[in-house]
Motif scaffolding. Structure first.
Motif, PDB file in Angstrom:
ATOM      1  N   TYR A   1      31.509  10.572  10.592  1.00 31.86           N
ATOM      2  CA  TYR A   1      32.920  10.214  10.514  1.00 31.86           C
ATOM      3  C   TYR A   1      33.306   9.267  11.653  1.00 31.86           C
ATOM      4  CZ  TYR A   1      37.547  10.655   8.618  1.00 31.86           C
ATOM      5  OH  TYR A   1      38.734  10.374   8.007  1.00 31.86           O
TER       6      TYR A   1
ATOM      7  N   GLN B   1      25.530  15.896  13.802  1.00 29.30           N
ATOM      8  CA  GLN B   1      26.385  16.956  13.258  1.00 29.30           C
ATOM      9  C   GLN B   1      25.820  18.335  13.613  1.00 29.30           C
ATOM     10  OE1 GLN B   1      26.395  15.511   9.226  1.00 29.30           O
ATOM     11  NE2 GLN B   1      28.221  14.263   9.557  1.00 29.30           N
TER      12      GLN B   1
ATOM     13  N   THR C   1      26.648  19.146  17.232  1.00 26.19           N
ATOM     14  CA  THR C   1      28.097  19.361  17.317  1.00 26.19           C
ATOM     15  C   THR C   1      28.457  20.742  16.781  1.00 26.19           C
ATOM     16  OG1 THR C   1      28.553  17.004  17.146  1.00 26.19           O
ATOM     17  CG2 THR C   1      30.347  18.491  16.544  1.00 26.19           C
TER      18      THR C   1
ATOM     19  N   GLY D   1      29.938  17.301   6.808  1.00 27.62           N
ATOM     20  CA  GLY D   1      28.675  17.265   7.544  1.00 27.62           C
ATOM     21  C   GLY D   1      28.623  18.344   8.608  1.00 27.62           C
ATOM     22  N   VAL D   2      29.560  18.324   9.542  1.00 30.59           N
ATOM     23  CA  VAL D   2      29.596  19.361  10.574  1.00 30.59           C
ATOM     24  C   VAL D   2      29.897  20.710   9.936  1.00 30.59           C
ATOM     25  CG1 VAL D   2      30.803  20.184  12.629  1.00 30.59           C
ATOM     26  CG2 VAL D   2      30.301  17.744  12.392  1.00 30.59           C
TER      27      VAL D   2
ATOM     28  N   ALA E   1      38.855  23.730   2.833  1.00 33.37           N
ATOM     29  CA  ALA E   1      38.456  22.439   2.260  1.00 33.37           C
ATOM     30  C   ALA E   1      39.536  22.038   1.275  1.00 33.37           C
ATOM     31  CB  ALA E   1      37.101  22.542   1.573  1.00 33.37           C
ATOM     32  N   SER E   2      39.384  20.830   0.694  1.00 31.33           N
ATOM     33  CA  SER E   2      40.462  20.281  -0.128  1.00 31.33           C
ATOM     34  C   SER E   2      40.269  20.491  -1.629  1.00 31.33           C
ATOM     35  CB  SER E   2      40.617  18.781   0.157  1.00 31.33           C
ATOM     36  OG  SER E   2      39.443  18.094  -0.253  1.00 31.33           O
TER      37      SER E   2
ATOM     38  N   LYS F   1      34.405  22.064  -3.221  1.00 28.09           N
ATOM     39  CA  LYS F   1      34.011  22.076  -1.808  1.00 28.09           C
ATOM     40  C   LYS F   1      34.006  23.509  -1.272  1.00 28.09           C
ATOM     41  CE  LYS F   1      35.154  17.368  -0.385  1.00 28.09           C
ATOM     42  NZ  LYS F   1      35.792  16.530   0.652  1.00 28.09           N
TER      43      LYS F   1
ATOM     44  N   TYR G   1      43.229  24.160   2.049  1.00 28.84           N
ATOM     45  CA  TYR G   1      44.276  23.818   3.025  1.00 28.84           C
ATOM     46  C   TYR G   1      45.200  22.698   2.569  1.00 28.84           C
ATOM     47  CZ  TYR G   1      40.703  20.541   5.014  1.00 28.84           C
ATOM     48  OH  TYR G   1      39.741  19.590   5.219  1.00 28.84           O
TER      49      TYR G   1
ATOM     50  N   MET H   1      39.366  19.825  13.722  1.00 28.81           N
ATOM     51  CA  MET H   1      38.971  18.416  13.684  1.00 28.81           C
ATOM     52  C   MET H   1      39.827  17.601  12.733  1.00 28.81           C
ATOM     53  SD  MET H   1      37.776  19.121  10.645  1.00 28.81           S
ATOM     54  CE  MET H   1      37.338  17.486  10.078  1.00 28.81           C
TER      55      MET H   1
ATOM     56  N   PHE I   1      37.752  18.906  18.352  1.00 27.95           N
ATOM     57  CA  PHE I   1      36.640  17.941  18.457  1.00 27.95           C
ATOM     58  C   PHE I   1      36.812  16.748  17.520  1.00 27.95           C
ATOM     59  CE2 PHE I   1      33.975  19.137  14.711  1.00 27.95           C
ATOM     60  CZ  PHE I   1      34.639  20.284  14.317  1.00 27.95           C
TER      61      PHE I   1
ATOM     62  N   PHE J   1      35.897  19.162  22.928  1.00 23.95           N
ATOM     63  CA  PHE J   1      34.439  19.003  22.787  1.00 23.95           C
ATOM     64  C   PHE J   1      34.105  17.556  22.453  1.00 23.95           C
ATOM     65  CE2 PHE J   1      30.618  18.459  20.385  1.00 23.95           C
ATOM     66  CZ  PHE J   1      29.689  19.139  21.144  1.00 23.95           C
TER      67      PHE J   1
ATOM     68  N   LEU K   1      30.374  15.364  22.065  1.00 27.70           N
ATOM     69  CA  LEU K   1      28.907  15.528  22.098  1.00 27.70           C
ATOM     70  C   LEU K   1      28.213  14.781  23.235  1.00 27.70           C
ATOM     71  CD1 LEU K   1      26.414  16.809  20.811  1.00 27.70           C
ATOM     72  CD2 LEU K   1      26.305  14.859  19.243  1.00 27.70           C
TER      73      LEU K   1
ATOM     74  N   ARG L   1      37.584  11.384   1.113  1.00 27.40           N
ATOM     75  CA  ARG L   1      37.287  12.821   1.003  1.00 27.40           C
ATOM     76  C   ARG L   1      36.491  13.141  -0.249  1.00 27.40           C
ATOM     77  NH1 ARG L   1      43.135  15.096   3.143  1.00 27.40           N
ATOM     78  NH2 ARG L   1      42.095  17.105   3.228  1.00 27.40           N
TER      79      ARG L   1
HETATM   80  P1  NDP Z   1      32.860  15.148   7.336  1.00 21.03           P
HETATM   81  O1  NDP Z   1      31.665  15.054   6.491  1.00 21.03           O
HETATM   82  O2  NDP Z   1      33.358  16.500   7.706  1.00 21.03           O
HETATM   83  O3  NDP Z   1      34.024  14.320   6.657  1.00 21.03           O
HETATM   84  C1  NDP Z   1      35.355  14.472   7.076  1.00 21.03           C
HETATM   85  C2  NDP Z   1      36.078  15.542   6.269  1.00 21.03           C
HETATM   86  O4  NDP Z   1      37.322  15.788   6.882  1.00 21.03           O
HETATM   87  C3  NDP Z   1      36.425  15.136   4.857  1.00 21.03           C
HETATM   88  O5  NDP Z   1      35.360  15.323   3.968  1.00 21.03           O
HETATM   89  C4  NDP Z   1      37.612  16.013   4.548  1.00 21.03           C
HETATM   90  O6  NDP Z   1      37.203  17.224   3.936  1.00 21.03           O
HETATM   91  C5  NDP Z   1      38.188  16.340   5.933  1.00 21.03           C
HETATM   92  N1  NDP Z   1      39.530  15.802   6.110  1.00 21.03           N
HETATM   93  C6  NDP Z   1      40.630  16.512   6.402  1.00 21.03           C
HETATM   94  N2  NDP Z   1      41.699  15.740   6.475  1.00 21.03           N
HETATM   95  C7  NDP Z   1      41.289  14.489   6.199  1.00 21.03           C
HETATM   96  C8  NDP Z   1      41.971  13.243   6.080  1.00 21.03           C
HETATM   97  N3  NDP Z   1      43.303  13.126   6.268  1.00 21.03           N
HETATM   98  N4  NDP Z   1      41.233  12.138   5.776  1.00 21.03           N
HETATM   99  C9  NDP Z   1      39.909  12.222   5.601  1.00 21.03           C
HETATM  100  N5  NDP Z   1      39.221  13.389   5.684  1.00 21.03           N
HETATM  101  C10 NDP Z   1      39.904  14.516   5.972  1.00 21.03           C
HETATM  102  O7  NDP Z   1      32.638  14.306   8.693  1.00 21.03           O
HETATM  103  P2  NDP Z   1      31.723  14.674   9.948  1.00 21.03           P
HETATM  104  O8  NDP Z   1      30.980  15.906   9.690  1.00 21.03           O
HETATM  105  O9  NDP Z   1      30.973  13.452  10.338  1.00 21.03           O
HETATM  106  O10 NDP Z   1      32.795  14.922  11.092  1.00 21.03           O
HETATM  107  C11 NDP Z   1      33.712  15.990  10.991  1.00 21.03           C
HETATM  108  C12 NDP Z   1      34.689  15.905  12.160  1.00 21.03           C
HETATM  109  O11 NDP Z   1      34.008  16.173  13.375  1.00 21.03           O
HETATM  110  C13 NDP Z   1      35.332  14.524  12.313  1.00 21.03           C
HETATM  111  O12 NDP Z   1      36.674  14.689  12.708  1.00 21.03           O
HETATM  112  C14 NDP Z   1      34.527  13.911  13.440  1.00 21.03           C
HETATM  113  O13 NDP Z   1      35.214  12.911  14.133  1.00 21.03           O
HETATM  114  C15 NDP Z   1      34.260  15.146  14.286  1.00 21.03           C
HETATM  115  N6  NDP Z   1      33.084  15.021  15.158  1.00 21.03           N
HETATM  116  C16 NDP Z   1      33.282  15.075  16.509  1.00 21.03           C
HETATM  117  C17 NDP Z   1      32.237  15.009  17.380  1.00 21.03           C
HETATM  118  C18 NDP Z   1      32.502  15.106  18.846  1.00 21.03           C
HETATM  119  O14 NDP Z   1      31.583  14.908  19.649  1.00 21.03           O
HETATM  120  N7  NDP Z   1      33.721  15.420  19.256  1.00 21.03           N
HETATM  121  C19 NDP Z   1      30.859  14.819  16.910  1.00 21.03           C
HETATM  122  C20 NDP Z   1      30.741  14.834  15.449  1.00 21.03           C
HETATM  123  C21 NDP Z   1      31.829  14.919  14.624  1.00 21.03           C
HETATM  124  P3  NDP Z   1      38.195  17.907   2.818  1.00 21.03           P
HETATM  125  O15 NDP Z   1      38.152  16.997   1.623  1.00 21.03           O
HETATM  126  O16 NDP Z   1      37.614  19.238   2.569  1.00 21.03           O
HETATM  127  O17 NDP Z   1      39.548  17.941   3.466  1.00 21.03           O
END
Ligand code: NDP
Length: 324
Positions: free
Chosen positions: A41, A123, A126, A151-152, A172-173, A177, A192, A216, A238, A263, A265, A314
């Protein structure tokens, strides 16, 4: 070589599949022939210039690659051309070849293919450290995992189980999922986007709230999380996938002795005593078959824009992989 370049900040359309110069490994570096690229992301946030670190233009995105060592730079020991490795980078991963510091290479265990290897470090580490290091999860405690099919999220649900959590609540949405999160070990499911989700989380925890919340999403989520965080509970912030940072009042933490932890990484990557044992434990779970890597979709590198579009809209689950 072919790579995906960002010349200006913006939507997925700014990802340009083009010819760029192949990088040379410098002192202490290796050149990797990339086989699989992990999409994260954060890549979309960098592309929009919304990442926590400032990004200069132009750049090749991509922080996670798996492949074969092609060339060794000066002063590199213990790594040979032909070694199968996976590693984290700042940027530069969306390419046929990437340069990386030799000391950050993780050998890919036999039996793990490149796509699955590229799904592990960013991921995986994290998910592990938001639960354990920042969330201080203890056996029997309840955990709320937001975006649990992501992913996470898919890894955090499973790791919470492996770390001995009690009730694991997944949000999840969509029903699909949520079903994925259930299949990975979540015991309570909350959409949610449709429900008064903090109330559902309270119900799932007998009115107490969750002991650890993985936050997140941003927007109004940090504040709403506090409505379903247990006394002495920890909310780990995070990310902000919604693009809105959100607000909370510190004084609101007082009444229930709650803690908010941040947090990032890269801070873990600088601490070998935290990093190495966690990596060993994660790889151990994978080889034992107790941690499943969910590859949600694969795209050719030339279609990176399509991958970003799907992630931001999403439409993805688990890990998204690009193949050069
Ligand atoms: P994901 O595969 O989790 O994709 C993001 C998911 O966030 C979407 O699939 C969606 O799931 C959900 N989501 C909720 N609200 C929104 C929105 N308004 N727009 C888009 N997506 C939304 O991504 P990652 O696993 O790569 O990352 C998950 C989170 O962790 C991110 O916020 C990322 O920045 C963070 N992260 C932080 C790190 C750090 O070091 N701080 C390291 C790695 C990741 P749904 O459809 O179920 O709502």
């Amino acid at each position: 070589m072919k790579a995906v370049r960002v010349g200006e900040f913006g939507g997925p359309e700014v990802l340009e599949y083009t010819e760029v110069e192949r990088p040379e490994p410098g002192q202490g570096e290796v050149l990797i022939a990339v086989r699989s690229i992990g999409v994260n992301y954060a890549d979309t946030m960098r592309r929009r210039d919304r990442y926590v670190l400032r990004q200069t233009l132009p750049f090749v995105p991509g922080s996670e690659v798996a492949g074969v060592v092609e060339e060794i730079g000066a002063g590199v020991e213990g790594v040979r051309p032909g070694d199968r490795v996976v590693t984290l980078l700042g940027t530069g991963g969306y390419a046929e070849y990437a340069v990386a510091p030799a000391r950050g290479l993780i050998p890919v265990p036999d039996g793990l293919d490149f796509d699955r290897a590229a799904a592990v470090p960013l991921q995986g580490l994290t998910a592990y450290h938001v639960l354990k290091t920042s969330g201080r999860l203890r056996e029997g405690e309840s955990v709320l995992v937001h975006a649990a099919a992501g992913g996470v999220g898919t890894l955090a649900v499973q790791m919470a189980r492996l770390m001995g959590a009690g009730t694991i609540i997944a949000t999840a949405s969509s029903p699909e999922k949520l079903e994925l999160a259930r299949s990975l070990g979540a015991g309570a499911l909350v959409n949610y986007t449709e429900e008064d989700w903090p109330e559902r989380v309270r119900e799932a925890t007998g009115g107490r709230g969750a002991d650890v919340i993985l936050e997140m999403v941003g927007g109004d989520f940090p504040e709403k999380n506090l409505h379903c965080l247990a006394p002495f509970g920890r909310m780990v912030v995070f990310g902000a996938a919604s693009g809105e940072r959100g607000t909370i009042a510190p004084v609101d933490l007082m009444r229930k002795n709650q803690v908010v932890a941040g947090f990032f990484l890269p801070q873990i990557m600088r601490r070998p005593e935290l990093l190495l044992p966690s990596l060993r434990e994660i790889l151990g779970w994978i080889s034992a078959g107790s941690l499943k890597l969910t590859i949600g979709a694969r795209f050719p590198l030339a279609h990176a824009a399509e991958a970003h579009r799907a992630l931001e809209e999403r439409r993805t689950t688990g890990k998204i992989i690009l193949n050069p």
